[in-house]
Design an enzyme around this catalytic site. Structure first.
Site, PDB file in Angstrom:
ATOM      1  N   HIS A   1       0.832  -1.207   0.000  1.00  0.00           N
ATOM      2  CA  HIS A   1       0.000   0.000   0.000  1.00  0.00           C
ATOM      3  C   HIS A   1       0.867   1.257   0.000  1.00  0.00           C
ATOM      4  O   HIS A   1       0.572   2.223  -0.713  1.00  0.00           O
ATOM      5  CB  HIS A   1      -0.922  -0.008   1.226  1.00  0.00           C
ATOM      6  CG  HIS A   1      -1.992  -1.050   1.167  1.00  0.00           C
ATOM      7  ND1 HIS A   1      -3.331  -0.731   1.016  1.00  0.00           N
ATOM      8  CD2 HIS A   1      -1.947  -2.389   1.235  1.00  0.00           C
ATOM      9  CE1 HIS A   1      -4.042  -1.840   0.996  1.00  0.00           C
ATOM     10  NE2 HIS A   1      -3.228  -2.862   1.127  1.00  0.00           N
TER      11      HIS A   1
ATOM     12  N   ASP B   1      -6.006   5.829   1.879  1.00  0.00           N
ATOM     13  CA  ASP B   1      -6.060   4.395   1.622  1.00  0.00           C
ATOM     14  C   ASP B   1      -7.451   3.897   2.012  1.00  0.00           C
ATOM     15  O   ASP B   1      -8.074   4.427   2.935  1.00  0.00           O
ATOM     16  CB  ASP B   1      -4.991   3.695   2.462  1.00  0.00           C
ATOM     17  CG  ASP B   1      -4.838   2.228   2.110  1.00  0.00           C
ATOM     18  OD1 ASP B   1      -5.734   1.442   2.506  1.00  0.00           O
ATOM     19  OD2 ASP B   1      -3.858   1.861   1.460  1.00  0.00           O
TER      20      ASP B   1
END
Length: 497
Positions: free
Chosen positions: A16, A118
């Site tokens: 990520h 995110d």
């Protein structure tokens, strides 16, 4: 010059972090009016990820582009039986994110226009609201997985008992019909988090926030790869989704071969025949115990296929990255390295060089002309890298949504062959993973590397061409990224004037 500032908040996971870092770089390269500040959260449990944060920070200093705010590591929060650990950690960081931004903005002349979060950090929407700026999601999974997550969330919202139905489907052959997908989704590829009640509820809440609390969703995919599902999501009024921006592939393609081990492997590849080497790599958390390692080794030796194998062992903690074996001879079958020295190489995955964390040179290996196949855990970053270089994949998912990714690649898109699509090796609450036999693995590898398997190779080559075209001027992702930038400036509290 005064710029328009976007605040990026990734979760502390290597895949990520890397993807959001590259997304930020793509925005800065595209429009000089933009500035990006990335707020990095450290987990108290994973030293490797914390080292990677320092690595990205070091990179940002060299090119003087992305600003980094690295928050101090907080002590582990007290247990809360009603919440998952990760949820409690993120909640504990919210006041620190707010204070760090207040301090930053007092010295910055830039105009804050929004947060890019995110998909696991949507609790930070509350912080963005306090600054009176909109939030956007950077979705690091596929559009198909977004569709499936939204489908499960709608079922849960309509009837809480549906969560029990999902959990009960774990050991059954139940199929789920999702309007945005062509094929029914078998229960065996549902991520394991949905079989654990408090995890499932939290994931449903994140999906709901995507529907109602953000202004747009950036997705690391491209229209030509998932055209059906993207079109369906964009036109399904029942979902009440904000605009979708397929802007991928967002990839880190810079060459990185600074260790002796890397150079030895790449030099060995230089001497191999074109497209006849298979690469096995399972990501930062993909790892195996001795019994499974021995089955893989037997499969490789019996297949006689040339190979490069990135081998890791479990860390012993679900939240930590896997770690390298110190001595391959202790874990591999006796004599394996000697018997395969002319056809293969086994390599380590992560190394520290000064302050910088270096991963296995996956990009360099996939881009090498001798590579003809990729046995992968089906993480989205690895999948997109494989497509970029036109390398067919064999699926061996490990954790998170990778089982679903494997299903999409094999069944929905026909872009990969199957070793397995339902292998799970992530949460300690679940049963230990089954051991895949050497016969199963060998069969998948042979099918992957078979010269007669031209149909999938042709499809992958076509997607590779479409993938590369999508990000250049006039391409679908290029256009979508431009639309996102325009919408961000329009949604800015002061506009783009």
């Amino acid at each position: 010059m005064k710029k328009f500032e976007l605040v990026f908040i990734p979760i502390p996971g290597s895949g990520h972090l890397a993807s959001m870092f590259e997304m930020a770089n793509s925005l800065l390269a595209r429009d000089h009016r933009l500035a990006v500040t990335m707020i990095a959260i450290k987990l108290p449990l994973d030293a490797k990820v914390n080292e990677y944060i320092q690595s990205l920070y070091a990179q940002s200093l060299t090119n003087n582009s992305i600003k980094f705010i690295i928050l101090p590591e907080l002590p582990p929060p007290p247990n809360d039986e009603n919440k998952i650990f990760f949820e409690v950690v993120l909640e504990s960081y919210k006041p620190h994110v707010k204070q760090a931004l207040i301090s930053f903005l007092t010295t910055s002349t830039n105009h804050l226009v929004g947060f890019v979060l995110d998909s696991f950090c949507l609790t930070m929407v509350d912080v963005a609201n306090e600054f009176k700026v909109p939030s956007y999601v950077y979705y690091t999974s596929s559009a198909a997985y977004l569709a499936f997550s939204l489908h499960l969330e709608q079922l849960y919202t309509q009837d809480n008992s549906s969560n029990e139905v999902i959990q009960q489907s774990k050991d059954s052959n139940v199929n789920f019909s999702v309007s945005s997908l062509v094929n029914q989704v078998p229960s065996k590829v549902i991520p394991s988090v949905f079989f654990i009640n408090n995890f499932a509820v939290w994931f449903h809440e994140q999906a709901k926030r995507i529907r109602f609390d953000v202004k747009g969703v950036l997705i690391n995919t491209f229209d030509e790869l998932e055209s059906h599902v993207i079109s369906s999501l964009s036109t399904d009024s029942s979902l009440q989704l904000p605009p979708l921006y397929p802007v991928g592939p967002i990839l880190h393609l810079n060459k990185n071969t600074e260790t002796m081990d890397d150079r030895v492997v790449l030099k060995w590849l230089d001497d191999q025949p074109l497209q006849l080497v298979v690469f096995l790599c399972f990501g930062s958390r993909g790892a195996f115990q001795k019994d499974q390692v021995e089955e893989i080794a037997r499969a490789l030796e019996r297949s006689r296929v040339r190979f490069v194998w990135s081998l890791r062992r479990p860390s012993g903690d679900v939240f930590q990255s896997s770690i390298d074996y110190t001595n391959f001879e202790d874990i591999l079958p006796e004599g394996f390295l000697d018997r395969t020295k002319n056809i293969g190489r086994v390599m380590k995955w992560a190394k520290n060089i000064g302050r910088v964390m270096k991963w296995a040179p996956q990009v360099e290996i996939l881009g090498h002309p001798t590579i003809g196949g990729f046995v992968s855990h089906c993480g989205l970053n690895s999948t997109l890298e494989s497509l970029w270089y036109g390398i067919p994949m064999a699926t061996w998912p490990m954790y998170a949504e990778q089982q679903f990714n494997a299903f999409e690649l094999v069944v929905e898109l026909g872009l990969a062959v199957e070793i397995t699509i339902d292998y799970q090796n992530d949460l300690k609450e679940l049963d230990k993973p089954r051991i895949l036999s050497a016969e199963e693995i060998e069969k998948g590898i042979r099918k992957l590397m078979d010269d007669n398997n031209n149909e999938i190779r042709k499809k992958v080559k076509k997607k590779s061409e479409e993938c590369r075209k999508s990000v250049i001027e006039g391409g679908s992702s290029f256009i979508s990224l431009g639309k996102f930038i325009d919408d961000v400036l329009i949604n800015s509290p002061r506009g783009a004037n």
